[in-house]
Design a protein around this motif. Structure first.
Motif, short mmCIF file in Angstrom:
data_model
loop_
_atom_site.label_atom_id
_atom_site.label_comp_id
_atom_site.label_asym_id
_atom_site.label_seq_id
_atom_site.Cartn_x
_atom_site.Cartn_y
_atom_site.Cartn_z
N PHE A 157 0.95 -1.18 0.14
CA PHE A 157 -0.05 0.09 -0.03
C PHE A 157 0.90 1.48 -0.03
O PHE A 157 2.13 1.05 0.40
CB PHE A 157 -1.01 -0.12 1.17
N ASP A 158 0.34 2.18 -0.46
CA ASP A 158 1.33 3.71 -0.69
C ASP A 158 1.03 4.32 0.63
O ASP A 158 1.62 5.54 0.75
CB ASP A 158 0.74 4.56 -1.72
N MET A 159 0.64 3.96 1.87
CA MET A 159 0.52 4.54 3.10
C MET A 159 0.28 3.56 4.01
O MET A 159 -0.24 2.46 3.98
CB MET A 159 -0.35 5.70 2.79
N ILE A 189 -3.99 3.64 -2.26
CA ILE A 189 -5.35 4.08 -1.56
C ILE A 189 -5.19 5.49 -1.17
O ILE A 189 -6.35 6.06 -1.04
CB ILE A 189 -5.55 3.16 -0.37
N SER A 190 -3.93 6.03 -1.12
CA SER A 190 -3.92 7.46 -0.66
C SER A 190 -4.49 8.27 -1.44
O SER A 190 -4.74 9.44 -1.33
CB SER A 190 -2.41 7.80 -0.19
N THR A 191 -4.86 8.05 -2.75
CA THR A 191 -5.44 8.92 -3.79
C THR A 191 -6.83 9.11 -3.39
O THR A 191 -7.65 10.09 -3.99
CB THR A 191 -5.30 8.53 -5.24
N GLY A 206 -3.08 -0.84 -8.41
CA GLY A 206 -4.71 -0.63 -8.06
C GLY A 206 -4.83 0.83 -7.67
O GLY A 206 -3.93 1.38 -6.95
N GLY A 207 -6.04 1.07 -7.78
CA GLY A 207 -6.40 2.57 -7.34
C GLY A 207 -7.00 2.38 -6.04
O GLY A 207 -6.60 1.74 -5.38
N SER A 208 -7.74 3.41 -5.53
CA SER A 208 -8.36 3.47 -4.11
C SER A 208 -9.41 2.89 -4.19
O SER A 208 -10.22 2.75 -2.91
CB SER A 208 -8.25 4.84 -3.72
#
Ligand code: B12
Ligand code: SF4
Lengths: 321, 469
Positions: free
Chosen positions: A60-62, A102-104, A134-136
């Protein structure tokens, strides 16, 4: 004497779809993964499976809240997606990694597509396995985020997750074609919706057949796995019998298993239940059994989280392979 | 089943439309026979009148499931295995879910033996309004001593759950049968060396029996055929379960081949199959958690692909919980979602000041909400709206959950928001928020939107209840 006949109606082969471009394909991945190609239900004697099941482990990006049993494995890398990706590959034997941006999500950090794309670059540099992006899950923003991510990863043949009927799937398809990626076609437990989306991707967006992978939705053991299992089995059987709107490899969000109460609750909320025992052992096996069931239903690619779950699922599917 | 249309079954019925079966017509009853929701014995004229005897016998033969159905044990814990008609659950449904038996040995000390047996008998996992159970014990004769085995059987039999007797020694099996004559245990097993003696025991004591031939389907079929010809009806097949590598792949393939042949009409091998995930403990895995995981993974693949009964070892909850849930998953009837009665339920002892909530009659939804409320000590009225057994979000999207349906459900339940409570307020699921305006009009009541997940109801109540005037 025991007689056994092959199924005659299984006439059609599932489409082969590669993920990841090596230098020979114009990319920088160290290897390419192949999915699909089956001519029978998985592990059936009618025809051998050409490619084994593959596992992609989440990044995950966060930092985010995860079940305790999962989190222990990633606590040291959760602030650094590159390191996280490396750990998945080097320590936990991931065939691929999935970077979830997911942070987007406007309700989380609203990270811009441009900044999110940097994370994708970072991950591509950290590991040389193929990646899924993957997007959020926000239907307005995902097409923008995925398009930008597709651009910075041009030529790597990533898997863009996901195109669905409730967002601008055409934008995602366009990015995939322009920058040389695959599309994950995601619908929710509905074979007809899956056909519709695949048809739109092929006919309306001109996505070639060897760039489509389907995610028909994974519901966890005890929370709708019966629907998910049968949906996949029916899709695969229809494909083998020639429905060319469904002859694609499948992917499962196996991590949905961690949403089941049995996988994370300390103990049963009901006093009449027999003891549920320690939850740190319940979670991983919930993920294993959810995934393994779908492997038997016809699923090819598994998006997973717990290292033990990955190891056991790989061991069992490769034993049956 | 040898026929597949109601019309074919109809030919064998009295065709008088007398209605005694509860159906308006014989044709309607014929449909129930074909989808297996009714049995020939539900038609009194067919059973009672002599002139129909031949038709009844023929119809029963045509309707018999492809895979033989077998009962093990006696009384209310007796279990049925087999009885399937299809290879894929969506084609009809699977019948008689995979049964889980756990091993004990005749060398265990008495207290441990009884304790483990009771643990199997007492296991329960609540799930959508029912309890998932474990099924029985498999008593392994490690001593190979008939007297020891008989003593163990005697103790286990007192607990009253179904048993499998495990020994290749006919003298041991016989000793067990002598002390449990009326308990209908399953004998494990007859093989190429002992089949004569074990077959005779099965006939003499009239009990089901496993025939075993490891990785040799020709031999397995020959044994089953020999037994069938000798008049043994209740046969279970053991093609062998190897725990690892090529061996496990071969075992798995054998299960697929046997069941396909059976469903396709090879009656000589159309019997329930026994899987032995317990062999995971012989795979050389040193860490017990890993061994239990492997056993559970083996149980999973054989639950899905045609294992009807299995012998297992680990009783750790992390093994048994996924095992019972997966059997429930694969065997639940795909034609009808599990639903609860649509009515007003009480959580705790609600009164006129207690909150009123509604949810849907999808069992998974209802019981999730109910347990979130009751386990947090929230006393309330909970209405289950009839949505054809669909959950909140899918029903709201699919049109089964509308303001009219909710109104209807209140009316049918006899609950009056104006009289039975003082606040004239309904709390609705967060995922059904779009119904709010419409509901306020239709119910003429205050409608409050609750959280998306019922797990967050306790916190929500702290902030929002009682409602401010
Ligand atoms: C399983 C499933 C199905 C199953 C339904 C099985 C069944 N018997 O219900 C099947 C395959 C049949 C199905 C069909 C459809 N589905 Co569907 N389905 C799902 C899925 C994957 C899970 C839903 C579920 O079972 N959740 C678990 C149960 C327990 O949740 P629940 O009932 O909502 O209860 C929770 C809350 O509502 C709340 N709650 C419940 N009661 C109460 C009461 C109070 C007072 C409060 C405060 C809270 C509360 O707490 C509960 C626990 O968290 C979801 C996607 C997802 N992952 O969420 C899509 C989803 C619900 N489906 C969707 C749709 C559109 C459909 C279809 C119309 C078409 C389709 N895409 O398949 C059909 C319609 C079918 C019909 N109505 O006839 C959409 C709904 C979109 C929307 N919001 O409008 C979803 C969200 C998928 C998506 N994103 O597209 N579906
Ligand atoms: S009871 Fe028998 S004869 Fe009478 S209506 Fe039913 S099926 Fe027909």
């Amino acid at each position: 004497k025991f007689d056994f006949a092959n199924i005659e109606e299984w006439t059609t082969q599932v489409q082969e779809v590669p993920i990841g471009n090596t230098s020979a394909d114009g990319g920088s991945r160290g290897k390419r993964i192949m999915l699909g190609g089956e001519k029978a239900l998985p592990f059936f004697p009618d025809a051998p499976m050409p490619y084994r099941n593959q596992v992609t482990i989440d990044v995950f990006d966060m930092r985010l809240g995860l079940a305790k049993a999962v989190k222990e494995n990633y606590d040291d890398v959760m602030d650094n997606p590159g390191e996280w990706a490396k750990k998945n590959v080097e320590k936990f034997n991931a065939d691929m990694i999935t970077i979830h941006l997911i942070s987007t999500d406007p309700l989380i950090k609203d990270t811009s597509p441009k900044d999110a794309a940097k994370t994708v670059e970072e991950v591509l540099q950290a590991v040389d396995v193929p990646i899924a992006i993957g997007g959020s899950g926000n239907p307005q923003k995902d097409p923008l985020v995925l398009a930008k991510a597709a651009e910075v990863s041009e030529g790597e043949r990533c898997l863009l997750a996901s195109a669905s009927l409730n967002l601008d799937y055409a934008a995602i398809a366009e990015a995939a074609l322009k920058y040389d990626h695959d599309v994950l076609s995601w619908t929710q437990l509905d074979m007809n919706a899956q056909k519709e989306l695949n048809r739109k991707l092929m006919k309306q967006c001109n996505v070639p057949r060897d760039r489509i992978i389907m995610d028909p939705t994974t519901a966890a053991l005890g929370y709708g796995l019966d629907y998910a299992y049968t949906n996949m089995e029916r899709i695969r059987l229809a494909a083998l019998m020639g429905d060319d709107e469904l002859t694609f490899p499948m992917s499962s969000g196996t991590t949905n298993a961690w949403g089941a109460r049995e996988s994370w609750m300390v103990s049963s909320p009901l006093k009449e239940d027999s003891d549920w025992g320690p939850r740190e052992y319940r979670g991983p096996i919930w993920e294993i059994i959810t995934g393994l069931s779908l492997a038997i239903a016809g699923n090819d690619l598994f998006m997973m989280m717990h290292p033990t779950s990955v190891a056991v699922l790989k061991h069992m599917t490769q034993t049956l392979f | 089943m040898k026929i597949n249309s109601p019309l074919e079954a109809y030919k064998y019925l009295p065709q008088t439309n007398c209605g005694e079966c509860g159906e308006a017509t014989c044709m309607a009853f014929a449909s129930k026979l074909i989808d297996r929701s009714g049995k020939t014995t539900d038609c009194p004229p067919l059973v009672k009148e002599k002139k129909f005897a031949k038709k009844l016998a023929e119809l029963d033969r045509l309707l018999a499931p492809e895979i033989r159905e077998i009962t093990i044990g006696v009384g209310d814990r007796a279990v049925k295995i087999g009885g399937d008609d299809v290879l894929y659950r969506h084609k009809l449904t699977f019948f008689n879910k995979t049964k889980m038996f756990f091993d004990v040995t005749d060398t265990m000390d008495e207290a441990a033996l009884v304790e483990r047996t009771k643990k199997v008998a007492d296991f329960r996992k609540f799930y959508v309004g029912r309890n998932l159970l474990l099924d029985g014990v498999a008593i392994r004769s490690v001593s190979n001593d008939p007297a020891k085995f008989a003593a163990a059987v005697k103790k286990v039999a007192e607990v009253g759950i179904p048993m499998i007797f495990c020994s290749f020694n006919p003298a041991v099996l016989k000793a067990g049968l002598e002390v449990a004559k009326d308990k209908n245990p399953l004998l494990y097993a007859a093989n190429k060396d002992n089949w004569k003696e074990v077959g005779e025991l099965a006939l003499e004591y009239n009990v089901p029996v496993v025939v075993s031939a490891i990785n040799d389907l020709d031999a397995l079929k020959t044994l089953a055929k020999t037994f069938a010809e000798a008049g043994i009806k209740d046969i279970v097949l053991d093609p062998g379960t190897s725990p690892s590598g090529q061996g496990l792949k071969e075992s798995f393939t054998n299960f697929l081949k046997i069941r396909r042949a059976g469903i396709m009409g090879d009656t000589e091998i159309a019997y329930p199959i026994l899987a032995l995930p317990i062999t995971a403990w012989m795979a050389g895995i040193s860490d017990p958690v890993s061994a239990a995981y492997w056993e559970t993974a083996m149980a999973a693949i054989f639950t899905i692909r045609y294992g009807d009964i299995m012998i297992l070892h680990s009783m750790e909850p992390y093994a048994t919980l996924p095992e019972v849930h997966l059997a429930e998953t694969i065997y639940t009837d795909p034609r009808t979602p599990v639903a609860v009665d649509s009515k007003m339920y009480k959580v705790g002892e609600p009164d006129e000041n207690s909150p009123v909530l509604f949810t849907t009659n999808f069992a998974l939804t209802y019981y999730t909400v109910e347990s979130d409320l009751s386990s947090n000590g929230i006393t309330c009225w909970l209405l289950a709206v009839d949505t054809d057994g669909i959950g909140v979000e899918a029903a709201a999207a699919g049109g089964q959950l509308t303001a009219d349906k909710v109104k209807d459900a209140f009316e049918k339940s006899g609950f009056d928001l104006k009289k039975d409570v003082t606040h004239n307020t309904v709390i609705i699921p967060g995922l059904a928020a779009r119904l709010q305006g419409d509901l306020e009009d239709k119910l003429d009541a205050r409608v409050m939107v609750g959280p998306m997940d019922s797990g967050r109801l306790p916190g929500w109540f702290e902030k929002n209840w009682p409602p401010k005037q």
